[in-house]
Design an enzyme around this catalytic site. Structure first.
Site, mmCIF file in Angstrom:
data_model
loop_
_atom_site.group_PDB
_atom_site.id
_atom_site.type_symbol
_atom_site.label_atom_id
_atom_site.label_comp_id
_atom_site.label_asym_id
_atom_site.label_seq_id
_atom_site.Cartn_x
_atom_site.Cartn_y
_atom_site.Cartn_z
ATOM 1 C CE1 TYR A 85 87.068 127.286 -19.093
ATOM 2 C CE2 TYR A 85 84.928 127.620 -18.021
ATOM 3 C CZ TYR A 85 86.269 127.244 -17.953
ATOM 4 O OH TYR A 85 86.797 126.838 -16.760
ATOM 5 C CG PHE A 137 91.267 98.692 -12.353
ATOM 6 C CD1 PHE A 137 91.876 97.755 -13.170
ATOM 7 C CD2 PHE A 137 91.493 100.033 -12.619
ATOM 8 C CE1 PHE A 137 92.689 98.146 -14.224
ATOM 9 C CE2 PHE A 137 92.304 100.431 -13.675
ATOM 10 C CZ PHE A 137 92.898 99.480 -14.482
ATOM 11 C CB THR A 138 95.791 99.700 -10.781
ATOM 12 O OG1 THR A 138 95.244 100.109 -12.040
ATOM 13 C CG2 THR A 138 96.443 98.335 -10.923
ATOM 14 C CG ASP A 228 85.147 100.408 -13.590
ATOM 15 O OD1 ASP A 228 84.888 100.848 -14.727
ATOM 16 O OD2 ASP A 228 86.311 100.285 -13.165
ATOM 17 C CE LYS A 271 90.461 101.298 -20.146
ATOM 18 N NZ LYS A 271 90.956 102.488 -19.419
ATOM 19 N NE ARG A 395 96.566 95.490 -15.346
ATOM 20 C CZ ARG A 395 97.019 96.703 -15.008
ATOM 21 N NH1 ARG A 395 98.053 96.851 -14.224
ATOM 22 N NH2 ARG A 395 96.447 97.797 -15.468
ATOM 23 C CG PHE A 462 101.329 99.023 -12.956
ATOM 24 C CD1 PHE A 462 100.637 99.324 -11.794
ATOM 25 C CD2 PHE A 462 100.791 99.436 -14.169
ATOM 26 C CE1 PHE A 462 99.448 100.022 -11.832
ATOM 27 C CE2 PHE A 462 99.613 100.129 -14.225
ATOM 28 C CZ PHE A 462 98.936 100.437 -13.049
HETATM 29 C C1 LIG Z 1 88.286 98.624 -15.167
HETATM 30 C C2 LIG Z 1 88.917 99.970 -15.266
HETATM 31 N N1 LIG Z 1 88.493 100.954 -14.486
HETATM 32 C C3 LIG Z 1 89.024 102.192 -14.540
HETATM 33 C C4 LIG Z 1 90.065 102.493 -15.404
HETATM 34 C C5 LIG Z 1 90.680 103.872 -15.377
HETATM 35 O O1 LIG Z 1 90.416 104.559 -16.549
HETATM 36 P P1 LIG Z 1 91.434 105.603 -17.235
HETATM 37 O O2 LIG Z 1 92.632 104.835 -17.701
HETATM 38 O O3 LIG Z 1 90.653 106.188 -18.352
HETATM 39 O O4 LIG Z 1 91.804 106.618 -16.224
HETATM 40 C C6 LIG Z 1 90.536 101.494 -16.245
HETATM 41 C C7 LIG Z 1 91.653 101.785 -17.173
HETATM 42 O O5 LIG Z 1 92.467 100.995 -17.519
HETATM 43 C C8 LIG Z 1 89.950 100.194 -16.182
HETATM 44 O O6 LIG Z 1 90.373 99.181 -16.955
#
Ligand SMILES: Cc1ncc(COP(=O)(O)O)c(C=O)c1O
Length: 471
Positions: A85, A137-138, A228, A271, A395, A462
């Protein structure tokens, strides 16, 4: 015959062909369902490719997130999971890898990228502050908004033009950043949110010169720069390829130099880091670290696992090491480019230059007769699945969501479909099949109609929205 620089070590000078720097040791069968089955599947999924079952998909280009094939070394690492843990040895391996390759001091593990976005947003944004960045980014923007901040896009104009061939379309426009500082005051800026590469702009990179200039400007106002780093190794490849002075600098050195101009990073390990789950936050500031490390125990798990199993952290640490191998990254980006170049040579409208993780089809140019409020990119993704079982992602206006002030759709300039290539998963033959599927849908474009939205969830619509075809 060609005298271009070899794409990978397998290509010899003067020869045309190159190949991936790996061979396949284990395979997963995939099947193509019949046209009738595909039509039924997309109807049941509300014309949203996120709601398809993966078993109904033939070539899955929905995302490069968590879809990589792990190496034999990573699988071997999974067997070395220390599932204690607290204080798992795998956490310390991960910490070492991040310090070595990214150069940040303090590490907080999270279950995936958005867990880290949540922590950094809550730790450093005060309600009412602004967060300038190189395109939204979303999940990133949503966490910034949930912390009471307002995201402001300060990317260069070229990023919003699919036809612009600017080599670093992810760059921040320093005049736009300066204008925001002058307008709201430096103390009202929480930090600069810099992404390399920029997903929503088509996987476009930021140059080393730009990050240096952003750093210098921010330093003069005492503003932090957070990165990021989700696809920063791919960004490093573009710097090596395109920026003067970096042609013979290894990817690992470029990555570390770039990160040195920032104060920390959040990361979706799913990624670049070549794992199926995992993420992290890394910062140099001890006070920020302290806050984030305290918060992680509420939302993710103890600060030495953050929602990951010990074995996941081991695979992640090994993935970081593999990610910076020049051959790996060259073949990864060149596979994406192979698909993009083929489509471009057939006249398919797409975002140029081809980005690092995906080919982005320009749905506006594809379907000029479908207005944006009839969701051209959503339509194109659905049509591609019906034609060939290839799954892509919208997108455009659906991903952009609604303006919290007016409640209207946000209408982004870019209305795109993303063909996202998982790492080390598909061969160039899969790319050929995909290209022909896009061509087949393109040939039927004039008879294609748009969609209407019949269900809309409140957040990140989305993922779960449902649609019906317009008659
Ligand atoms: C540029 C970017 N930032 C952040 C994220 C968020 O990461 P996660 O999907 O692991 O939560 C993503 C995921 O698609 C991304 O493409």
């Amino acid at each position: 015959m060609t005298d271009k620089k070899p794409q990978t070590m397998g290509q010899q000078y003067g020869r045309r062909s190159w190949a991936e720097p790996w061979k396949i040791k284990m395979v997963e069968p995939i099947i193509l369902k019949t046209l009738e089955e595909r039509q039924q599947a997309i109807e049941e999924a509300g014309y949203n490719t996120f709601l398809l079952r993966s078993e109904d998909v033939y070539i899955d280009l929905l995302t490069d997130s968590g879809t990589s094939a792990m190496s034999d070394r990573q699988w071997a690492g999974m067997m070395l999971g220390d599932e204690a843990y607290a204080g798992s040895r795998n956490f310390y391996h991960l910490e070492e890898a991040i310090r070595e390759y990214y150069g940040y001091q303090h590490i907080v593990p999270t279950h995936q990228g958005r867990g880290a976005e949540h922590l950094i947003s809550q730790a450093v944004i005060k309600p009412g502050q602004f967060i300038p960045g190189n395109m939204y980014f979303t999940t990133t923007r949503l966490h910034q908004e949930l912390a009471g901040g307002t995201f402001v896009d300060v990317i260069i104009d070229e990023a919003h033009d699919p036809a612009s061939t600017h080599p670093f379309k992810g760059n921040i426009d320093l005049d736009k950043l300066q204008e925001l500082i002058d307008r709201v005051g430096a103390e009202q800026i929480a930090y600069v949110s810099l992404a390399g590469t920029v997903n929503m702009a088509g996987g476009q990179p930021v140059s080393m010169a730009n990050v240096k200039a952003v750093r210098a400007l921010c330093e003069s106002y005492n503003i932090r720069v957070y990165l990021d780093a989700t696809r920063m190794a791919e960004n490093a490849f573009f710097i090596q390829e395109r920026e003067e002075g970096y042609a013979s600098t290894p990817i690992a050195a470029i990555l570390k130099e770039f990160c040195s101009y920032t104060d920390g990073a959040w990361m979706s390990g799913k990624k670049d880091n070549l794992v199926n789950i995992g993420g992290w936050l890394a910062v140099n500031d001890e006070a920020v670290f302290d806050k984030a490390r305290n918060m992680v125990v509420i939302y993710e798990g103890l600060h030495t696992y953050g929602g990951m199993a010990g074995r996941d952290m081991e695979a992640l640490a090994i993935g970081i090491h593999e990610m910076v191998q020049d051959d790996h990254i060259a073949s990864r980006v060149n596979q994406v480019r192979y698909l993009g170049d083929l489509l471009e040579s057939w006249g398919i409208p797409l975002v140029k230059p081809i980005g690092g993780h995906a080919v982005f089809l320009d749905a506006r140019a594809f379907y000029p007769h479908i207005p944006q409020n009839q969701f051209p990119a959503q339509t194109l993704a659905a049509q591609l699945y019906i034609d060939s079982g290839v799954r892509a992602m919208e997108r455009g206006v659906v991903s952009a969501g609604r303006d919290p002030e007016t409640g209207d759709h946000r209408y982004p300039k870019l209305e795109l479909v993303r063909l996202t290539i998982p790492r080390r998963v598909y061969t160039q033959a899969h790319m050929d099949v995909t290209a022909e599927a896009v061509m087949a849908v393109f040939e039927k474009r004039e008879e294609t109609r748009g969609l209407k939205m019949v269900y809309e969830p409140e957040y990140l619509r989305f993922f779960q929205a449902r649609f019906e075809p317009l008659k």
